[in-house]
Write a protein that holds these residues in place. Structure first.
Motif: not given
Length: 230
Positions: A226-230
């Motif tokens: 999982v990767k987050s741009n937030m």
């Protein structure tokens, strides 16, 4: 307590292949909040589209639970029809517009099958969507007069017409070149954020992943990165 627009809880999908079992999804869990734009990436055959079909009440799971808003899907297919009509908006690889209806009529068709029968409200909402998507001046045009990017923007407007809890987009940029594809995803993001809807997009196009909030990768039927741009 966090409220989720979509929850997949330990979803598995197993197909019988002769004497063997083919596990396409293996205990996949996912939660998406209102206003969150999620991308699902992974190699062909990894289970991305199967997961999207289960989330959209188009395909049953072998195990696990799907919850859309406050509705838990069960095995009652009549309930699935209601959920698809009232709680889900679909954007497909191909725009799938009806050739003999102009843009305005494409959206009015959704209004006619919606639970909300206020015609004036729908017309105002359709105009708002078309304006947000840069299509208001083309409302009376037919699909054969639209570019590929414009057709896909009409498909976006159509997906939002029933004011769904969840938007599901299956490779929405597949038939578009790079700049047009990016423009389409920017439009999806714009409406998702403005209306506080949840959206999941299955894609192979890694050039647009900076536009989403969270990236999930599926391989061998499991979400394991999982990767987050937030």
């Amino acid at each position: 307590m966090t409220s989720y627009a979509l929850q997949l809880n330990n979803i598995s999908k197993v197909y019988q292949d002769g004497d063997n079992e083919n596990t396409v999804l293996d205990k996949v869990s996912l939660k998406v909040k209102p206003g969150e734009f999620v991308a699902i990436v992974g190699p062909s055959g990894s289970g991305k589209s199967t997961m999207l079909s289960i989330a959209g009440a188009l395909l049953s799971s072998t195990e696990g639970e799907v919850i859309i808003g406050d509705t838990s899907l069960d095995n009652n297919k009549k309930n699935w029809i209601r959920v698809r009509k009232e709680k889900i908006g679909f954007i497909f690889q191909s725009h799938q517009l009806i050739p003999y209806l102009n843009i305005g009529d494409q959206l009015n068709l959704i209004a006619k099958i919606s639970k909300n029968k206020d015609k004036k409200e729908f017309e105002a909402y359709a105009d708002e969507l078309l304006n947000d998507l840069g299509l208001l001046d083309s409302k009376t045009k037919y699909p054969n007069k639209l570019s590929g990017g414009e057709k896909q923007r009409v498909a976006i407007a159509r997906a939002f017409m029933n004011k769904p809890d969840v938007i599901l987009a299956d490779e929405p940029t597949a038939s578009l070149d790079g700049p047009r594809g990016r423009q389409v995803v920017e439009m999806i993001r714009k409406v998702v954020k403005k209306q506080n809807r949840a959206a999941i997009m299955v894609t192979h196009d890694e050039r647009i992943l900076d536009l989403v909030d969270v990236i999930y990768r599926i391989e061998n039927g499991k979400i394991h990165d999982v990767k987050s741009n937030m």
